[in-house]
Design a protein around this motif. Structure first.
Motif, short mmCIF file in Angstrom:
data_model
loop_
_atom_site.label_atom_id
_atom_site.label_comp_id
_atom_site.label_asym_id
_atom_site.label_seq_id
_atom_site.Cartn_x
_atom_site.Cartn_y
_atom_site.Cartn_z
N LEU A 153 -10.48 -20.97 3.17
CA LEU A 153 -9.71 -22.06 2.58
C LEU A 153 -10.05 -23.39 3.24
N GLY A 154 -10.21 -23.39 4.55
CA GLY A 154 -10.61 -24.62 5.24
C GLY A 154 -12.01 -25.06 4.87
N ILE A 155 -12.92 -24.09 4.71
CA ILE A 155 -14.29 -24.45 4.30
C ILE A 155 -14.30 -25.05 2.90
N TYR A 156 -13.51 -24.45 2.00
CA TYR A 156 -13.46 -24.99 0.64
C TYR A 156 -12.88 -26.40 0.61
N SER A 157 -11.80 -26.62 1.35
CA SER A 157 -11.21 -27.96 1.38
C SER A 157 -12.17 -29.00 1.94
N LEU A 158 -13.13 -28.57 2.74
CA LEU A 158 -14.09 -29.50 3.33
C LEU A 158 -15.31 -29.71 2.44
N LEU A 159 -15.82 -28.63 1.85
CA LEU A 159 -17.09 -28.72 1.13
C LEU A 159 -16.96 -28.72 -0.39
N LEU A 160 -15.87 -28.12 -0.90
CA LEU A 160 -15.80 -27.96 -2.36
C LEU A 160 -15.74 -29.27 -3.13
N PRO A 161 -14.95 -30.29 -2.71
CA PRO A 161 -14.97 -31.55 -3.48
C PRO A 161 -16.35 -32.19 -3.57
N ALA A 162 -17.06 -32.24 -2.42
CA ALA A 162 -18.41 -32.84 -2.45
C ALA A 162 -19.36 -31.99 -3.29
N LEU A 163 -19.22 -30.66 -3.19
CA LEU A 163 -20.11 -29.79 -3.96
C LEU A 163 -19.85 -29.93 -5.46
N VAL A 164 -18.57 -29.98 -5.84
CA VAL A 164 -18.24 -30.14 -7.26
C VAL A 164 -18.74 -31.48 -7.79
N ARG A 165 -18.57 -32.54 -6.98
CA ARG A 165 -19.03 -33.85 -7.39
C ARG A 165 -20.56 -33.89 -7.52
N ALA A 202 -14.75 -21.76 -10.08
CA ALA A 202 -14.41 -20.36 -10.37
C ALA A 202 -15.06 -19.41 -9.37
N ALA A 203 -16.31 -19.68 -9.00
CA ALA A 203 -16.97 -18.83 -8.02
C ALA A 203 -16.27 -18.90 -6.66
N ALA A 204 -15.88 -20.12 -6.27
CA ALA A 204 -15.16 -20.26 -5.00
C ALA A 204 -13.82 -19.54 -5.03
N VAL A 205 -13.10 -19.68 -6.14
CA VAL A 205 -11.79 -19.03 -6.25
C VAL A 205 -11.95 -17.51 -6.27
N ALA A 206 -12.97 -17.00 -6.97
CA ALA A 206 -13.19 -15.56 -7.03
C ALA A 206 -13.48 -14.99 -5.64
N TRP A 207 -14.31 -15.69 -4.90
CA TRP A 207 -14.61 -15.20 -3.54
C TRP A 207 -13.38 -15.27 -2.65
N LEU A 208 -12.63 -16.36 -2.74
CA LEU A 208 -11.43 -16.49 -1.93
C LEU A 208 -10.39 -15.43 -2.32
N ALA A 209 -10.26 -15.17 -3.61
CA ALA A 209 -9.32 -14.13 -4.05
C ALA A 209 -9.75 -12.76 -3.55
N TYR A 210 -11.06 -12.51 -3.55
CA TYR A 210 -11.56 -11.22 -3.04
C TYR A 210 -11.23 -11.06 -1.56
N GLY A 231 -2.81 -13.14 -9.36
CA GLY A 231 -2.19 -14.03 -10.34
C GLY A 231 -2.51 -15.49 -10.09
N LEU A 232 -2.51 -15.89 -8.81
CA LEU A 232 -2.83 -17.29 -8.49
C LEU A 232 -4.28 -17.62 -8.82
N SER A 233 -5.18 -16.71 -8.47
CA SER A 233 -6.60 -16.95 -8.78
C SER A 233 -6.83 -16.99 -10.29
N ASN A 234 -6.17 -16.06 -11.01
CA ASN A 234 -6.30 -16.10 -12.47
C ASN A 234 -5.70 -17.38 -13.04
N GLY A 235 -4.61 -17.87 -12.43
CA GLY A 235 -4.03 -19.13 -12.87
C GLY A 235 -4.99 -20.29 -12.74
N ILE A 236 -5.75 -20.31 -11.63
CA ILE A 236 -6.74 -21.39 -11.46
C ILE A 236 -7.83 -21.29 -12.52
#
Length: 522
Positions: A153-165, A202-210, A231-236
């Motif tokens: 979760l910390g890695i995603y909060s750091l890298l995911l916005p820049a990666l998505v952009r 979606a890939a990030a959420v799937a891995w985090l949910a796993y 349920g939370l991952s499916n909601g995203i």
């Protein structure tokens, strides 16, 4: 393919087979991970060099820096994982295996810290670099403590916005190269850009949910935590799909609104374009509400919430609101019927009671009118009543003109007709003149003038300008031909002799009346 073919061509001992297969898998994944940033930098760098050729060397240096660091972290992660996973089979103890994993984690941490302090681009402050370094140390500590869900979760909060952009920018650069136009081109652009971002999330959420599902099942000893996390991952994922549908709908509606009729189009096309500009924003708002409601209900259903009572309660609540908010319901329904009747459109000038102005926009319950002097009226549909639309098809403006009784009416008629023909032939007014100005005849004989009646037929809104120019030209033509514009006057006649004669006649009339009333003698 060559490596896989060589591996399958021979018989290997079980331990050697596992070692070779694990190394081969790590090598292939490493090559894929290394190829992805190369492709991204190639697509992004091509656009940057096309726009700014002088920045070519700088972009190449940045690409080399990040490619080397990504390759180093991927090597630590993949080959380190391979080495650590094979150590128990090679006879190493659990303590030695954990020490090797610890050292590999230190190598990844050292590489990440080096990126923080030496990354190219806009320089960061010393405080920002120090805080980011501390953040990385905390993430590494969470990994050491076994808090994998928190670490990811910390890695995603750091890298995911820049990666998505970054992925979105590269997808946009790729979409710009597509030559498809029209609605298909708009849909492809949205699908490529928003779809690429959605795939990353979606890939990030799937891995985090796993990861979280495994940890939740291990800690709780039940499937409850896994169900909630699922349920939370499916909601995203549902939110991503809803966002994609909304962006597609919004882009298509915007494209259709911009595809309005051009200058020179016929009246039917102009009317159809105005009608679409009026109805499409309302349809877009309704569609947004519909997508939002369906998304929320689907997410709640995925979390295990029974939505049937919610839907039934919403129906009862809606009936209660209907009874308690009759004015609101009246406004909404009136607006629907105004739209169905095509009573007015955006850009038209309307009048209803004391409200008048140009229609600027709509909502579900009101219309926004801009008065010609500037004020804005926001009028609920339920208060409009009968609407006078002054912008449809054509308008007839009837005018009157007063001339003196000694004027030549026939000459005035010819002069007015000539002025109307000149205005109709004027390039400034020709397109807006449907029937030229002409005199209909004598309207009445007034107390001080002959009233002439004129008629002019133009497109809506153009009659004011043409009428003002016509009055100026008529005044000039009348002056040149001796026709005078009549104005109210007061005439005082007579002198002292006339006044004395009138007084004498009045006295004689009074004497005759007195003689007639006197008694007759015997």
């Amino acid at each position: 393919m060559a490596s896989v073919g060589s591996f399958l061509a021979f018989e290997w001992p079980p331990l050697l087979r596992k070692i070779i297969l694990t190394l081969l898998l790590a090598f292939i994944v490493f090559r894929v991970v290394r190829a992805i940033p190369k492709l991204l930098f190639a697509l992004g760098g091509a656009s940057a060099k096309a726009d700014q050729p002088t920045a070519a060397f700088e972009s190449d240096a940045v690409a080399r820096f990040w490619l080397w660091r990504i390759s180093l972290i991927a090597g630590f992660l993949l080959f380190g994982w391979t080495f650590v996973s094979l150590m128990p089979d090679l006879g190493f103890s659990i303590e030695v295996t954990r020490l090797a994993a610890f050292l590999i984690g230190l190598g990844i941490l050292a590489t990440a810290v080096e990126v923080v302090w030496r990354r190219p681009g806009k320089p960061a402050s010393l405080v920002a670099k120090s805080l980011l370094t501390l953040y990385l140390v905390v993430l590494w500590s969470a990994w050491v403590a076994g808090l994998l869900g928190l670490m990811w979760l910390g890695i995603y909060s750091l890298l995911l916005p820049a990666l998505v952009r970054g992925v979105g920018d590269v997808a946009q650069a790729f979409a710009n190269r597509i030559t498809r136009t029209g609605a298909v081109g708009v849909m492809l652009n949205v699908l490529i850009v928003r779809g690429a971002r959605a795939v990353v999330i979606a890939a990030a959420v799937a891995w985090l949910a796993y990861v979280w599902r495994i940890r939740a099942a291990a800690l709780a000893g039940s499937e409850t935590g896994a169900i909630v996390i699922s349920g939370l991952s499916n909601g995203i994922i549902i939110l991503l799909v809803a966002d994609l549908l909304w962006q597609l709908s919004k882009a298509l509606i915007a494209y259709r609104m911009e595809l309005g009729p051009k200058d020179g189009s016929n009246a039917d096309e102009l009317a159809r374009g105005a009608r679409l500009r009026t109805l499409l924003p309302i349809f877009r708002n309704v569609l947004a509400v519909f997508i939002g409601v369906v998304t929320v209900l689907t997410i709640l259903s995925g979390l295990g919430v029974q939505i049937a009572p919610l839907i039934a309660g919403a129906g009862i609540f809606g009936v209660a609101i209907g009874f308690g908010s009759q004015t609101l319901v009246k406004d909404v329904l009136s607006g629907v019927f105004y739209m169905l009747d095509d009573a007015f459109r955006v850009g038209e000038y309307i009048q209803s009671g004391s409200y008048k102005g140009t229609v600027e926009s709509f909502s579900l319950r009101s219309v926004r009118l801009r008065h010609h002097r500037g004020p804005i009226f926001t009028v609920p549909f339920g208060e409009l009543g009968a609407v006078q639309n002054m912008s449809r098809d054509w308008v007839i403006d009837k005018m009157t003109l007063n001339v003196t009784y000694d004027s030549d009416v026939d000459l005035a008629r010819r002069l007015i007709k000539k002025v109307g023909q000149e205005l109709a032939a004027d390039p400034e007014f020709a397109a807006d003149t449907l029937q030229p100005l002409k005199m209909q005849g004598v309207d009445s004989f007034g107390d001080f003038a002959i009233v002439l009646r004129m008629k002019l037929m133009t497109k809506p809104g153009a009659q004011f300008t043409i009428k003002r120019r016509a009055f100026m030209m008529i005044k000039k033509a009348f002056d040149e031909n001796g026709i005078k514009i009549a104005v109210p006057t007061v005439h005082v006649t007579g002198g002292s002799d006339e006044a004395a004669g009138a007084q004498q006649a009045l006295n004689m009339s009074k004497a005759a009346e007195l003689a007639a009333k006197a008694p007759v003698g015997p």
